[in-house]
Design a protein around this motif. Structure first.
Motif, mmCIF file in Angstrom:
data_model
loop_
_atom_site.group_PDB
_atom_site.id
_atom_site.type_symbol
_atom_site.label_atom_id
_atom_site.label_comp_id
_atom_site.label_asym_id
_atom_site.label_seq_id
_atom_site.Cartn_x
_atom_site.Cartn_y
_atom_site.Cartn_z
ATOM 1 N N ALA A 5 52.544 45.595 54.082
ATOM 2 C CA ALA A 5 52.404 44.785 55.303
ATOM 3 C C ALA A 5 51.153 45.133 56.101
ATOM 4 N N ASP A 6 50.575 46.296 55.814
ATOM 5 C CA ASP A 6 49.486 46.808 56.648
ATOM 6 C C ASP A 6 48.308 45.830 56.721
ATOM 7 N N GLY A 7 48.043 45.326 57.893
ATOM 8 C CA GLY A 7 46.906 44.414 58.086
ATOM 9 C C GLY A 7 47.141 42.990 57.600
ATOM 10 N N ALA A 8 48.321 42.707 57.094
ATOM 11 C CA ALA A 8 48.582 41.352 56.579
ATOM 12 C C ALA A 8 48.862 40.370 57.719
ATOM 13 N N THR A 9 48.373 39.149 57.544
ATOM 14 C CA THR A 9 48.608 38.097 58.537
ATOM 15 C C THR A 9 50.074 37.683 58.523
ATOM 16 N N ALA A 10 50.639 37.650 57.314
ATOM 17 C CA ALA A 10 52.055 37.308 57.174
ATOM 18 C C ALA A 10 52.603 38.030 55.958
ATOM 19 N N LEU A 11 53.894 38.312 56.012
ATOM 20 C CA LEU A 11 54.563 38.937 54.877
ATOM 21 C C LEU A 11 55.657 37.989 54.406
ATOM 22 N N THR A 12 55.642 37.696 53.110
ATOM 23 C CA THR A 12 56.601 36.727 52.591
ATOM 24 C C THR A 12 57.141 37.207 51.247
ATOM 25 N N PHE A 13 57.891 36.344 50.522
ATOM 26 C CA PHE A 13 58.722 36.856 49.432
ATOM 27 C C PHE A 13 58.615 36.059 48.142
ATOM 28 N N ASP A 14 58.719 36.789 47.038
ATOM 29 C CA ASP A 14 58.828 36.207 45.704
ATOM 30 C C ASP A 14 60.307 36.210 45.296
ATOM 31 N N HIS A 15 61.128 36.990 45.984
ATOM 32 C CA HIS A 15 62.581 37.041 45.709
ATOM 33 C C HIS A 15 63.298 37.412 47.002
ATOM 34 N N GLU A 16 64.634 37.395 46.959
ATOM 35 C CA GLU A 16 65.344 37.623 48.230
ATOM 36 C C GLU A 16 66.047 38.983 48.287
ATOM 37 N N HIS A 17 65.500 39.973 47.584
ATOM 38 C CA HIS A 17 66.255 41.231 47.463
ATOM 39 C C HIS A 17 65.877 42.345 48.446
ATOM 40 N N VAL A 18 65.040 42.038 49.439
ATOM 41 C CA VAL A 18 64.708 43.091 50.409
ATOM 42 C C VAL A 18 65.866 43.213 51.408
ATOM 43 N N PRO A 19 66.416 44.420 51.570
ATOM 44 C CA PRO A 19 67.545 44.581 52.485
ATOM 45 C C PRO A 19 67.188 44.210 53.931
ATOM 46 N N GLN A 20 68.137 43.608 54.619
ATOM 47 C CA GLN A 20 67.938 43.182 56.009
ATOM 48 C C GLN A 20 67.475 44.332 56.913
ATOM 49 N N GLU A 21 68.093 45.534 56.750
ATOM 50 C CA GLU A 21 67.727 46.656 57.646
ATOM 51 C C GLU A 21 66.227 46.928 57.566
ATOM 52 N N LEU A 22 65.671 46.849 56.359
ATOM 53 C CA LEU A 22 64.244 47.135 56.191
ATOM 54 C C LEU A 22 63.395 46.021 56.799
ATOM 55 N N LEU A 23 63.851 44.801 56.635
ATOM 56 C CA LEU A 23 63.099 43.674 57.216
ATOM 57 C C LEU A 23 63.068 43.798 58.730
ATOM 58 N N GLU A 24 64.203 44.205 59.295
ATOM 59 C CA GLU A 24 64.241 44.345 60.753
ATOM 60 C C GLU A 24 63.298 45.447 61.232
ATOM 61 N N LYS A 25 63.182 46.497 60.430
ATOM 62 C CA LYS A 25 62.231 47.564 60.800
ATOM 63 C C LYS A 25 60.798 47.030 60.778
ATOM 64 N N LEU A 26 60.490 46.223 59.778
ATOM 65 C CA LEU A 26 59.142 45.653 59.705
ATOM 66 C C LEU A 26 58.872 44.762 60.918
ATOM 67 N N VAL A 27 59.864 43.955 61.277
ATOM 68 C CA VAL A 27 59.698 43.081 62.447
ATOM 69 C C VAL A 27 59.454 43.940 63.686
ATOM 70 N N ALA A 28 60.210 45.044 63.797
ATOM 71 C CA ALA A 28 60.033 45.942 64.951
ATOM 72 C C ALA A 28 58.636 46.568 64.965
ATOM 73 N N ASP A 29 58.053 46.767 63.769
ATOM 74 C CA ASP A 29 56.665 47.276 63.673
ATOM 75 C C ASP A 29 55.647 46.228 64.126
ATOM 76 N N GLY A 30 56.101 44.970 64.261
ATOM 77 C CA GLY A 30 55.180 43.892 64.616
ATOM 78 C C GLY A 30 54.712 43.066 63.418
ATOM 79 N N VAL A 31 55.333 43.286 62.258
ATOM 80 C CA VAL A 31 54.931 42.519 61.065
ATOM 81 C C VAL A 31 55.460 41.079 61.195
ATOM 82 N N ASN A 32 54.606 40.127 60.796
ATOM 83 C CA ASN A 32 54.959 38.706 60.857
ATOM 84 C C ASN A 32 55.730 38.338 59.578
#
Ligand code: ADP
Length: 397
Positions: free
Chosen positions: A67-94
């Protein structure tokens, strides 16, 4: 005018499979490079983009590196756990689609409940916390049910058909004993399966491609016919409108595929949601003005969306699915023969090792007569996977 950065934006995609590979192809045309989080350097997308982060989608550090420096973070599959996604959002990741939307593509029970709440038609289903729940539901619908794992299935894995109450009981017992949450739903009597593919941008713009027919064998999509033949204008529009409404209500950003059943009595029921480029949209690479891969990038970057109209009356896509026995002749030689026999076939291979039942590529053919296109796309795909011409053609005679 909005201010946009001077250097090209970086979209990071989690997962290094064929969807990321083909999204990178679209990124190139936009002057960009897709960053990919891949498990291994030999994965489909990691072979082609120079911006590879190696690591797992279940490792927060790896996700942060991607995610570092990325304009947006998106997915090729749906297997990333929600807890981790929420942490990324809290970091400010789009993160796009946002985790709250993506959840509906991760959890079949959440998805069924939400769609019911929105008044979208879904198969009758039941949440199952005991074998008795499953038995009561199976009895209420006459015995023919489908048992699905709530999370983690794809290509029909995690989907089991039962023809009787006893069979349903035995299957559910097995899952519950293993601690795997399942839901049970009616086995739909269907005429065929359809998919409505749309995209939505953060600005709120929506765009829909023509609704397609998806042909499945053993729970795996083998052929896609775009648009779905003999689909009335009213039914097609209703399916597209439903998909656009689901995208808006769930706050999806990017491509959304709504997999549908057309019942024998002509109703549409929603089966599944996918929030990423989808197999039912591979035809758009050669058959639509804007491919689903470009559209996904446009959406997550909040660009205006591209024209989704078809370039020809029909496009048929045939999936190249690994044969039970890998042919002795090389893929290179198979492509050579295909080029000789079918110059109109557009081949897309994913750089994946051949394995039985594995999707390793697809072939698109465009034209006017869908039945002939279907025959040719399936013949071409079968040739590439099996090195056999289904009509017995022999180049040497
Ligand atoms: P996956 O998540 O593994 O893709 P799906 O829910 O899409 O699983 O189901 C895979 C296939 O199983 C569908 O494409 C369809 O052919 C069949 N199927 C799923 N649910 C039902 C149902 N309720 N009734 C009849 N067939 C179904």
């Amino acid at each position: 005018m909005s201010r946009r950065p001077a250097s090209p934006p970086v979209v990071a995609m989690i997962g290094g499979g064929q969807l990321a590979r083909m999204t990178h192809q679209a990124a190139i045309a936009l002057g960009q490079t897709l960053r990919v989080l891949a498990l291994r350097s030999d994965e489909s997308a990691a072979q082609v983009t120079p911006d590879v982060v190696l690591g797992s989608h279940t490792d927060l550090d790896a996700l942060r590196r991607a995610a570092d420096g990325a304009t947006a973070l998106t997915f090729d599959h749906e297997h990333v756990p929600q807890e981790l996604l929420e942490k990324l959002v809290a970091d400010g990741v789009n993160v796009l689609p946002p985790p709250s939307a993506l959840l509906h593509a991760q959890d079949k029970l959440v998805m069924r409940r939400k769609l019911s709440e929105l008044g979208a038609p879904v198969p009758r289903y039941a949440d199952v916390s005991s074998v008795d729940d499953a038995v009561a539901f199976a009895e209420s619908v006459g015995g023919a049910v489908v048992i699905k794992t709530v999370r983690g299935g794809y290509d029909g894995r995690g989907v089991v058909m039962a023809s009787s109450v006893d069979e349903a009981r035995a299957i559910v017992e097995g899952y519950l004993a293993d601690g795997v949450p399942v839901l049970v739903e009616e086995r739909v009597e269907m005429r065929r399966e359809l998919a409505a593919l749309v995209a939505r941008s953060p600005f709120g713009q929506g765009a829909a491609w023509p609704v397609v027919e998806t042909v499945q064998e053993d729970g795996i999509c083998v052929t896609v016919i775009a648009p779905a033949p003999n689909l009335s204008y009213e039914t097609g529009s209703a399916a597209s409108e439903l998909a656009l409404r689901v995208a808006a209500e769930l706050g999806v950003v990017g491509v959304l595929a709504v997999e549908l059943f057309e019942t024998v009595d002509g109703r549409l029921l929603v089966n599944e949601l996918a929030m990423r480029p989808h197999n039912s949209g591979h035809w758009t690479m050669d058959g639509a003005r804007t491919s689903q891969f470009e559209q996904h990038l446009r959406a997550v970057l909040d660009y205006p969306l591209g024209d989704t109209s078809a370039l020809t009356p029909y496009t048929v896509m045939g999936n190249v699915i690994g044969a039970p026995q890998t042919p002795a002749i090389s893929m290179d030689e198979r492509i050579h023969h295909l080029c000789a026999r079918m110059p109109e076939a557009k081949v897309h291979l994913y750089g994946k090792e051949e394995r039985p039942g594995r999707k390793i590529g697809h072939v698109n053919i465009v034209g006017a007569d869908w039945e002939s296109l279907r025959e040719r796309a399936e013949r071409a795909a079968h040739w590439l996977s099996h090195a056999e011409w289904t009509d017995g053609w022999d180049p040497h005679t």
